[in-house]
Structure formats: C-alpha cells, structure tokens
Design an enzyme around this catalytic site. Structure first.
Site, PDB file in Angstrom:
ATOM      1  N   TYR A 181      -3.729  -0.262   9.818  1.00  0.00           N
ATOM      2  CA  TYR A 181      -3.499  -0.602   8.404  1.00  0.00           C
ATOM      3  C   TYR A 181      -2.058  -0.270   8.011  1.00  0.00           C
ATOM      4  O   TYR A 181      -1.363  -1.079   7.388  1.00  0.00           O
ATOM      5  CB  TYR A 181      -4.501   0.185   7.554  1.00  0.00           C
ATOM      6  CG  TYR A 181      -4.523  -0.150   6.086  1.00  0.00           C
ATOM      7  CD1 TYR A 181      -5.188  -1.277   5.609  1.00  0.00           C
ATOM      8  CD2 TYR A 181      -3.896   0.684   5.149  1.00  0.00           C
ATOM      9  CE1 TYR A 181      -5.225  -1.561   4.251  1.00  0.00           C
ATOM     10  CE2 TYR A 181      -3.934   0.407   3.796  1.00  0.00           C
ATOM     11  CZ  TYR A 181      -4.607  -0.716   3.348  1.00  0.00           C
ATOM     12  OH  TYR A 181      -4.645  -1.001   1.994  1.00  0.00           O
ATOM     13  N   SER A 225       0.846  -1.207   0.000  1.00  0.00           N
ATOM     14  CA  SER A 225       0.000   0.000   0.000  1.00  0.00           C
ATOM     15  C   SER A 225       0.874   1.246   0.000  1.00  0.00           C
ATOM     16  O   SER A 225       2.076   1.174   0.310  1.00  0.00           O
ATOM     17  CB  SER A 225      -0.850  -0.033   1.273  1.00  0.00           C
ATOM     18  OG  SER A 225      -1.436   1.219   1.552  1.00  0.00           O
TER      19      SER A 225
HETATM   20  P1  NAP Z   1     -11.864  -4.989  -1.291  1.00  0.00           P
HETATM   21  O1  NAP Z   1     -12.577  -4.486  -2.500  1.00  0.00           O
HETATM   22  O2  NAP Z   1     -12.388  -4.618   0.035  1.00  0.00           O
HETATM   23  O3  NAP Z   1     -11.643  -6.572  -1.381  1.00  0.00           O
HETATM   24  C1  NAP Z   1     -10.964  -7.231  -0.343  1.00  0.00           C
HETATM   25  C2  NAP Z   1     -11.082  -8.705  -0.525  1.00  0.00           C
HETATM   26  O4  NAP Z   1     -10.420  -9.350   0.580  1.00  0.00           O
HETATM   27  C3  NAP Z   1     -12.514  -9.198  -0.524  1.00  0.00           C
HETATM   28  O5  NAP Z   1     -12.667 -10.213  -1.478  1.00  0.00           O
HETATM   29  C4  NAP Z   1     -12.667  -9.757   0.890  1.00  0.00           C
HETATM   30  O6  NAP Z   1     -13.614 -10.785   1.017  1.00  0.00           O
HETATM   31  C5  NAP Z   1     -11.297 -10.347   1.099  1.00  0.00           C
HETATM   32  N1  NAP Z   1     -11.021 -10.640   2.502  1.00  0.00           N
HETATM   33  C6  NAP Z   1     -10.991  -9.775   3.537  1.00  0.00           C
HETATM   34  N2  NAP Z   1     -10.744 -10.433   4.684  1.00  0.00           N
HETATM   35  C7  NAP Z   1     -10.598 -11.747   4.358  1.00  0.00           C
HETATM   36  C8  NAP Z   1     -10.332 -12.915   5.098  1.00  0.00           C
HETATM   37  N3  NAP Z   1     -10.142 -12.887   6.427  1.00  0.00           N
HETATM   38  N4  NAP Z   1     -10.262 -14.103   4.441  1.00  0.00           N
HETATM   39  C9  NAP Z   1     -10.451 -14.150   3.101  1.00  0.00           C
HETATM   40  N5  NAP Z   1     -10.717 -13.073   2.341  1.00  0.00           N
HETATM   41  C10 NAP Z   1     -10.792 -11.880   2.961  1.00  0.00           C
HETATM   42  O7  NAP Z   1     -10.374  -4.456  -1.338  1.00  0.00           O
HETATM   43  P2  NAP Z   1      -9.445  -4.033  -2.562  1.00  0.00           P
HETATM   44  O8  NAP Z   1      -9.460  -2.557  -2.626  1.00  0.00           O
HETATM   45  O9  NAP Z   1      -9.705  -4.865  -3.750  1.00  0.00           O
HETATM   46  O10 NAP Z   1      -8.043  -4.408  -1.900  1.00  0.00           O
HETATM   47  C11 NAP Z   1      -7.354  -5.624  -2.129  1.00  0.00           C
HETATM   48  C12 NAP Z   1      -5.997  -5.524  -1.454  1.00  0.00           C
HETATM   49  O11 NAP Z   1      -5.320  -4.374  -1.942  1.00  0.00           O
HETATM   50  C13 NAP Z   1      -6.072  -5.325   0.066  1.00  0.00           C
HETATM   51  O12 NAP Z   1      -5.002  -5.976   0.670  1.00  0.00           O
HETATM   52  C14 NAP Z   1      -5.933  -3.824   0.213  1.00  0.00           C
HETATM   53  O13 NAP Z   1      -5.460  -3.453   1.468  1.00  0.00           O
HETATM   54  C15 NAP Z   1      -4.943  -3.524  -0.874  1.00  0.00           C
HETATM   55  N6  NAP Z   1      -4.924  -2.158  -1.347  1.00  0.00           N
HETATM   56  C16 NAP Z   1      -6.044  -1.530  -1.768  1.00  0.00           C
HETATM   57  C17 NAP Z   1      -5.952  -0.232  -2.255  1.00  0.00           C
HETATM   58  C18 NAP Z   1      -7.129   0.552  -2.755  1.00  0.00           C
HETATM   59  O14 NAP Z   1      -6.984   1.767  -2.937  1.00  0.00           O
HETATM   60  N7  NAP Z   1      -8.280  -0.057  -3.012  1.00  0.00           N
HETATM   61  C19 NAP Z   1      -4.710   0.393  -2.328  1.00  0.00           C
HETATM   62  C20 NAP Z   1      -3.592  -0.285  -1.840  1.00  0.00           C
HETATM   63  C21 NAP Z   1      -3.702  -1.554  -1.371  1.00  0.00           C
HETATM   64  P3  NAP Z   1     -15.120 -10.562   1.602  1.00  0.00           P
HETATM   65  O15 NAP Z   1     -15.928 -10.325   0.417  1.00  0.00           O
HETATM   66  O16 NAP Z   1     -15.405 -11.850   2.289  1.00  0.00           O
HETATM   67  O17 NAP Z   1     -15.052  -9.391   2.552  1.00  0.00           O
HETATM   68  C1  GCO Z   2      -7.091   5.060   3.130  1.00  0.00           C
HETATM   69  C2  GCO Z   2      -7.133   4.104   1.990  1.00  0.00           C
HETATM   70  C3  GCO Z   2      -5.753   3.558   1.655  1.00  0.00           C
HETATM   71  C4  GCO Z   2      -5.787   2.760   0.386  1.00  0.00           C
HETATM   72  C5  GCO Z   2      -4.490   2.208  -0.086  1.00  0.00           C
HETATM   73  C6  GCO Z   2      -3.495   3.228  -0.478  1.00  0.00           C
HETATM   74  O1  GCO Z   2      -8.036   5.098   3.903  1.00  0.00           O
HETATM   75  O2  GCO Z   2      -6.130   5.842   3.181  1.00  0.00           O
HETATM   76  O3  GCO Z   2      -8.056   3.098   2.158  1.00  0.00           O
HETATM   77  O4  GCO Z   2      -5.128   3.013   2.730  1.00  0.00           O
HETATM   78  O5  GCO Z   2      -6.717   1.743   0.451  1.00  0.00           O
HETATM   79  O6  GCO Z   2      -3.981   1.205   0.727  1.00  0.00           O
HETATM   80  O7  GCO Z   2      -2.418   2.615  -1.102  1.00  0.00           O
END
Ligand code: NAP
Ligand code: GCO
Length: 267
Positions: A160, A147
């Site tokens: 986080y 992240s």
């Molecule tokens: P999301 O839309 O909230 O999807 C998260 C996924 O993780 C969902 O399928 C959720 O399943 C699953 N999950 C959560 N807890 C779990 C558990 N205990 N066991 C199995 N599955 C679980 O999130 P996303 O934005 O696609 O993010 C995916 C990854 O990228 C995460 O690690 C997040 O921190 C990271 N990330 C996101 C962003 C962003 O801006 N979106 C940026 C940087 C990093 P359920 O449907 O069961 O909840």
């Molecule tokens: C927040 C966001 C972030 C992003 C992501 C950034 O509240 O600042 O959710 O943490 O999800 O991880 O890279």
C-alpha cells in the site's frame, strides 16, 4: 478578480472511481451539491445498485457503471460510454483503492501486485483514458486519492505504501506532462478516515475497550479524532474547481494534523 462562483462545479461532469460508499461517495456527493453531474463505477451490480440508491436518497441522479479499474479495456469502454451517454469528463477522482495488511516477509508477490494494480496502475489506466477528452475540452482536473502512506511507512502495509508513494509521483508527473493543456493534477492525502477500509482498525476489543490502533490514531492526531468522508469534501471541491486553477502537482494532506506532529511525549 476573485469570484465566489469559481468554487462552483456547475455544468461539469465528474467521474469518481469506486464511489458507491466511503470516501468516493462523500466526494461525489459534495461535487453534486456544487452542480456537477456524477459518474461513478463499482465492480459489481449489487454495490452499484446500493450506490445509486444512496445517491438518490440525497436527491442526486448519478450515472453508475460496472467496471474494474485495473482492466484497461473495460476502463476505455466505460469512458467511451460515458462520453456518449453523459458527455466528456471534466473532473476525474482516482479514488478506488484496496489495502492488504500483511507483514512483508509473509506477503506473496501476487498479493503485493494486486495492491499496486488497484492503487497505482489503475489511476494510470483511468487517467490515460480520460486525458484525451480533457485536452479536447481545453481543461481538466485530476485528483488522486493518496494517503499518509505516501509519506510514512508502518508495519504490514508495504504494498500500500509503495503504491501510494508511487501515486504521489504519478500526480506530479501528470501535472508536469499535461499542465500545458490546462490540466491540473493534484492529490489528496487523507489522514485516518472512518470507512469500511479502516473498520478492522477500529473494532472494539472483547471487553468493549478501544482497539489499540484506534487509541494510537486518536493520540497521534492533533484533532484527537478519526476523520470522516465529510472532512474531505471541501478540499476535494476546491481542487476540482476553477478556484485552484494555478494549483498543480500538489498533495493536499487532510489529516487533522498527523503529519505535523511528532506524537505524544511519554509521561
Ligand atoms: P473503501 O471504503 O474500502 O472503498 C473503496 C472503494 O474502492 C469501494 O467502492 C471499492 O469497490 C472500490 N474498488 C476497489 N477495488 C476496485 C476495482 N478494482 N475497481 C473498481 N472499484 C474498486 O475505502 P475508502 O476508505 O473509502 O478509501 C477510498 C480511497 O481512499 C482509497 O484509495 C484508499 O486507499 C484511500 N484512503 C483511505 C483512507 C482511510 O483512512 N479510509 C485514508 C487515506 C486514503 P467494491 O465495493 O467493489 O470493493
Ligand atoms: C493502515 C490504514 C491506512 C489508511 C490511510 C492513511 O492500515 O495504516 O488503512 O493506510 O487507510 O491510507 O492515510
């Protein structure tokens, strides 16, 4: 000698955790297009079925398992089942993640632990379950979804940021400990990506205007937009493929330039 086939994932088995939708779904779909067999998990049947249907719509026959990635026994069982039903995993993407946006002094220790459990302990648990098969096969790729918060802090995301900072170091440690077994462990650090996780930060105001955080992110990103799961597909394929066989312990930030930019100057 360079061979474009090095970018192919033909014949590879990829486990992407939490990939019914969002970033995990985007990455797994790209892997499938490059020839990989897709295995994913979710916590409940309903989400799993939604995921399976979404893959099918793209012509992908994914293998779905119900598994909570924080439960070591369940993860070991799933990896064993995958081995019997699909084969030994070549590529693991630790994608499943959660966030709780709560000021630190109002956050309970249990809430803090819950975030660290999914975002840091689970990548340890799943990698630990998968690495022995990779050693047996003589190769492996692990991609940890880190992240901006692996590098930066901000109000309300202490758990986080602590977990994603830890995940960056777990990445480097897996590289250090298993690089000699031809296992490459790298991270992807997505910028701000439009998915359900960040939906609350993009909600329209009652008067229809942008959420202030939404405007802040657009202004802070040299690309002047939010990212999409598609933006992460090429980088993920690269790190999963033989084209990156000498890239190890690296965090590839895919952020439209956020980390390079100090931010807009006051007018
Ligand atoms: P999301 O839309 O909230 O999807 C998260 C996924 O993780 C969902 O399928 C959720 O399943 C699953 N999950 C959560 N807890 C779990 C558990 N205990 N066991 C199995 N599955 C679980 O999130 P996303 O934005 O696609 O993010 C995916 C990854 O990228 C995460 O690690 C997040 O921190 C990271 N990330 C996101 C962003 C962003 O801006 N979106 C940026 C940087 C990093 P359920 O449907 O069961 O909840
Ligand atoms: C927040 C966001 C972030 C992003 C992501 C950034 O509240 O600042 O959710 O943490 O999800 O991880 O890279």
């Amino acid at each position: 000698m360079f061979d474009p086939k090095d970018f192919s994932l033909e014949g590879k088995i990829a486990l992407v955790t939490g990939a019914s939708y969002g970033i995990g779904f985007g990455i797994a779909s790209a892997f499938a297009k490059c020839g990989a067999t897709i295995v994913f998990n979710d916590r409940n049947q309903e989400k799993l079925d939604q995921g399976l249907a979404a893959y099918r719509e793209l012509g992908i026959e994914a293998h779905g398992y119900i598994c909570d990635v924080t439960d070591e026994e369940a993860v070991q069982k799933m990896v064993g089942q995958v081995r019997e039903e699909v084969g030994i995993i070549d590529i693991l993407v630790n994608n499943a993640g959660i966030i709780k946006r709560i000021p630190m002094t109002e956050m309970t220790a249990d809430e803090f632990r819950a975030v660290v459990d999914v975002d840091l302990n689970a990548p340890f648990i799943v990698s630990k379950a998968v690495i022995p098969g990779m050693i047996e096969k003589g190769h492996g790729k692990i991609i940890n979804i880190c992240s901006m918060m692996s590098e930066l802090g901000r109000e309300t995301v202490s758990a986080y940021a602590a977990a994603k900072g830890g995940l960056k170091m777990l990445t480097k440690n897996i590289c250090s400990e298993y690089g000699a077994y031809n296992i490459q462990c790298n991270g992807i650090g997505p910028g701000y990506i439009a998915t359900p996780q960040t939906a609350p930060l993009r909600e329209r105001q009652p008067d229809g205007s942008r959420h202030p955080f939404d405007s802040f992110i657009v202004a802070k990103t040299p690309a002047e937009r939010w990212g999409t799961p598609e933006d992460l597909q090429g980088p993920a394929v690269f790190l999963a493929s033989d084209a990156s066989n000498f890239v190890n312990g690296h965090i590839l930030y895919v952020d439209g330039g956020i980390l390079a930019y100090i931010g807009k100057q006051p007018q």
